[in-house]
Design a protein around this motif. Structure first.
Motif, short mmCIF file in Angstrom:
data_model
loop_
_atom_site.label_atom_id
_atom_site.label_comp_id
_atom_site.label_asym_id
_atom_site.label_seq_id
_atom_site.Cartn_x
_atom_site.Cartn_y
_atom_site.Cartn_z
N VAL A 106 -4.67 3.08 -10.09
CA VAL A 106 -4.27 1.94 -9.26
C VAL A 106 -4.74 0.63 -9.88
O VAL A 106 -4.00 -0.36 -9.94
N LYS A 107 -5.98 0.59 -10.35
CA LYS A 107 -6.52 -0.64 -10.94
C LYS A 107 -5.76 -1.03 -12.21
O LYS A 107 -5.52 -2.21 -12.46
N VAL A 142 -7.43 8.53 -9.43
CA VAL A 142 -6.56 7.71 -8.58
C VAL A 142 -6.96 6.24 -8.66
O VAL A 142 -6.11 5.36 -8.86
N THR A 143 -8.25 5.96 -8.50
CA THR A 143 -8.71 4.56 -8.54
C THR A 143 -8.41 3.89 -9.88
O THR A 143 -7.86 2.77 -9.90
N ASP A 189 0.83 -1.21 0.00
CA ASP A 189 0.00 0.00 0.00
C ASP A 189 0.86 1.26 0.00
O ASP A 189 0.51 2.26 -0.62
N ASN A 243 -2.65 -0.38 -12.97
CA ASN A 243 -1.25 -0.73 -12.75
C ASN A 243 -1.03 -1.81 -11.70
O ASN A 243 0.00 -2.49 -11.72
N TYR A 244 -1.96 -1.99 -10.79
CA TYR A 244 -1.76 -2.94 -9.69
C TYR A 244 -2.84 -4.00 -9.60
O TYR A 244 -2.80 -4.84 -8.70
N PRO A 277 -6.84 1.52 -3.39
CA PRO A 277 -6.24 2.83 -3.71
C PRO A 277 -5.97 3.64 -2.44
O PRO A 277 -6.69 3.53 -1.45
N ILE A 285 2.08 1.76 -3.54
CA ILE A 285 1.03 2.32 -4.39
C ILE A 285 0.89 3.81 -4.13
O ILE A 285 0.74 4.62 -5.05
N ALA A 304 -6.27 -4.27 -5.84
CA ALA A 304 -5.45 -3.28 -5.13
C ALA A 304 -6.34 -2.23 -4.48
O ALA A 304 -7.36 -1.81 -5.05
N VAL A 322 1.21 6.96 -6.79
CA VAL A 322 0.18 7.99 -6.98
C VAL A 322 0.78 9.38 -6.76
O VAL A 322 0.47 10.33 -7.50
#
Length: 518
Positions: free
Chosen positions: A352-353, A348-349, A103, A355-356, A362, A106, A360, A110
Motif C-alpha cells: 500500500v505504501k 500488505v502495508t 480505501d 503504490n498509494y 492499509p 486499495i 494511505a 490488495v
C-alpha cells in the motif's frame, strides 16, 4: 519514494533494493545452498551439544536437524503438515480500512495482487514453517511496471541463512561475508517474517522441533532396535549338524551354508551333513516393548503439534474426537491470526505504501477459521422462530446452511423470492399470507385448515403433472395388454409441483408450531 519501516523511520525506496534478491544461496560461502546432514549417526550427546549451541544463538546445526526430522519421521511430518494446511487451505478476505472510495480501491488492489496471487497458499505454508523451527523468512520478489509495485513471487529462505543479534537475541539478521560475526540487516520491505509464539522467549527456541527433539531421537533408536530384533528373530534359527568325523574344512563349509541361507535362501552341503530350522519364540515377549514405545512417542508428538491425539491415533470414539477437534480448532485460529498479522505487517502495508503513498491506510487481510456449525439445529431454530413471528435475512440463512440464492429460471423448491415469482405465484402468495394472518386470531386448528384448503385449491394442476403421462399412455393404447406395456415403459413420473406443494405445506404447518417430528 519515501516509505517508513516498523519503527516509523522514513527511508528512500530504491527499485534495486526491492527487485534484486538479498538472501540468495550459493555453492560456497556462509549461505551454502547445500547442507551436510546432522541427523545421520546422531547420538544423545551430540543432540545435547546442538541444543546447547542453539541456546547461545548458534542455530545453523539445529535448523538443519529440524528440517531432517520432518524428512525422516512420517508421523511428525504428517501432523505438522496437517496443522499447516488447516491454515494454508483457507481463502483469505480483505476488509477495507473504511467505506471511503479510496480505501475500497486499495482493498481491491490488495485482493487482486496479494490475496488472489497464485503463490499465496505457498506463502502461508512457508511462513508456518516457523511452527517447527520457531521462525520463518520469505523473501518477496517485487516487480514493477506502469501499473503497480507488486509481488511476482515469494521465495522461502532456509533458517540457517539467518542469525540473531548478539546483544539481545531478538533482531533477525542475514548471515553474510560482509560481517561474518554479526550478520547484516535485512533490507526494508524485502522479507515477510513470522515467529511462532508457542512459548515465551527467544524465537529460535520456540519451535516444535525443540519440543519433540529428544522424543524423535528416542523413537529413532527404538525403530533401529526393532528392526534389529525383527532381523534376528523374524526368521527361524538355522542349526547345522555335522558328524563326529567331520574335518575343520567340513565344519567351515557347513557354517557358510547356514549363513548363506539367511541371505541367499540356498546353500550346498555334503550329503552326510544336516541343516535344521528351529522356530524360536524367545522374542515374542519383547516385541511389544518397541512397538509400545514408538506409539507412545507418536502420541506425545501429536499432542505437541495438534494439541490432541484423537484425529491421528487409533482408539478414538466419536464423542472424544468432537471434544479434541475443538482444541485443534483453537490452535488453528491462533495460527491464522498470527500469520495474518505477519502478512499485513510485512507485505500488505509495504504494498500500500509503495503504490498509494505513506499516508494511505492499509486494509486488513484476514485468514479466518470458522467453527463448524450444526446446520440441522440452525434450521430447526429458525423454523421455530419464524412461527413466532421473527423475521430473518434469507440470504444469510442460505449462506450459513451452504446454499446459494436462486436465480431467474431456476427450479425452486418452496416459496420463491418476490423478484423470481410469476404474477400468478405472487397473487397466490399474497392471498395465502392474508388468509394465514387472519387465521392467527382463531387458533392453530383454523390455521391448519387454511393450509389444507390452500393445498387442495391447486390439486388439479398439481396432479395433472403426474397423471397426464398416464392418461396419454392409456388413451393411445389399442388394447388392455398394449396399455399395460405403455404404462410399464414410463420412465418415472414428473412430480416436481406435487413435491413442491407438499414441502410448502409441511413448512407452513411446521411454522405454526403444531407439527412434531415423527
Amino acid at each position: 519514494m519515501a516509505i517508513a519501516d516498523l519503527f516509523n523511520r522514513v527511508f528512500k525506496a530504491r527499485p534495486k533494493d526491492l527487485s534484486e534478491p538479498q538472501a540468495e544461496g550459493g555453492i560456497a560461502g556462509v549461505r551454502s545452498a547445500w547442507a551436510e546432514s546432522v541427523a545421520a549417526g546422531l547420538t544423545p550427546a551430540r543432540m545435547s551439544a546442538i541444543l546447547a549451541d542453539c541456546d547461545k544463538g548458534e542455530i545453523e546445526a539445529f535448523m538443519t536437524l529440524a528440517e531432517e526430522m520432518e524428512e525422516r519421521d512420517p508421523h511428525y511430518a504428517s501432523v505438522l503438515g496437517q496443522r499447516k494446511r488447516a491454515i494454508s487451505g483457507v481463502t483469505p478476505t480483505v476488509k477495507p480500512a473504511s467505506e471511503a472510495a479510496r480505501d475500497k480501491e486499495i482493498a481491491e488492489a490488495v485482493t487482486r495482487w496479494i490475496a488472489e496471487h497464485e503463490g499465496f497458499p505457498g506463502l502461508v505454508e512457508d511462513l508456518l514453517d516457523s511452527l517447527a523451527k520457531g521462525f520463518s523468512v520469505v523473501e518477496i520478489d517485487w516487480r514493477t511496471d506502469r501499473e503497480a509495485w507488486a509481488p511476482a513471487g515469494f521465495i522461502w529462505r532456509p533458517q540457517r541463512f539467518f542469525q540473531f543479534d548478539r546483544e539481545t537475541g531478538r533482531e533477525l539478521r542475514l548471515r553474510d561475508e560482509a560481517d561474518a560475526v554479526n550478520g547484516v540487516p535485512l533490507r526494508l520491505h524485502k522479507f515477510v517474517r513470522h515467529t511462532a509464539k508457542l512459548k515465551s522467549g527467544h524465537a529460535f527456541r520456540g519451535g516444535l522441533a525443540r519440543v519433540v527433539a529428544f522424543s524423535w531421537l528416542c523413537k529413532a533408536y527404538t525403530l533401529k532396535d526393532w528392526m534389529a530384533f525383527v532381523e534376528l528373530y523374524g526368521l527361524p534359527l538355522r542349526l547345522g549338524r555335522y558328524g563326529p568325523g567331520a574335518s575343520q574344512k567340513d565344519i567351515a563349509t557347513l557354517f557358510r551354508a547356514v549363513a548363506n541361507i539367511g541371505t541367499d535362501a540356498a546353500a550346498v552341503i555334503p550329503k552326510f551333513m544336516d541343516i535344521e530350522f528351529v522356530d524360536t519364540k524367545s522374542g515374542t515377549g519383547t516385541q511389544p516393548i518397541f512397538e509400545n514405545l514408538a506409539r507412545y512417542v507418536d502420541e506425545q508428538v501429536s499432542k505437541a503439534v495438534l494439541g490432541q491425539t484423537m484425529t491421528t491415533d487409533d482408539g478414538s470414539s466419536m464423542a472424544q474426537a468432537k471434544v479434541h477437534n475443538d482444541v485443534r480448532l483453537d490452535i488453528a485460529q491462533a495460527d491464522a491470526r498470527s500469520v495474518s498479522a505477519a502478512i499485513n505487517r510485512d507485505l500488505v502495508t509495504p504494498f500500500v505504501k509503495l503504490n498509494y503513498g505513506a499516508d494511505a491506510v492499509p486494509p486488513r487481510l484476514l485468514i479466518e477459521i470458522d467453527e463448524p456449525e450444526d446446520t440441522e439445529k440452525l434450521v430447526k431454530n429458525v423454523t421455530g422462530l419464524v412461527g413466532a413471528g421473527v423475521r430473518f435475512n434469507e440470504a444469510e440463512i442460505r449462506r450459513r446452511v451452504g446454499m446459494s440464492d436462486p436465480e431467474k429460471g431456476d427450479a425452486v423448491i418452496g416459496n420463491a423470492p418476490a423478484e423470481l415469482r410469476t404474477p400468478v405465484e405472487k397473487a397466490r402468495a399474497h392471498e395465502a399470507s392474508r388468509r394465514f394472518a387472519l387465521a392467527r386470531e382463531d387458533g392453530p386448528d383454523d390455521e391448519l385448515d387454511l393450509i389444507r384448503d390452500e393445498m387442495l385449491a391447486d390439486w388439479e394442476p398439481v396432479m395433472n403433472e403426474v397423471l397426464d403421462p398416464v392418461r396419454g399412455a392409456i388413451e393411445g393404447a389399442q388394447s388392455y395388454e398394449d396399455a399395460l406395456e405403455r404404462l410399464a415403459a414410463l420412465d418415472g413420473l414428473p412430480a416436481s409441483r406435487l413435491i413442491e406443494a407438499l414441502v410448502k405445506g409441511m413448512f407452513e404447518a411446521r411454522a405454526t408450531g403444531d407439527v412434531e417430528d415423527g
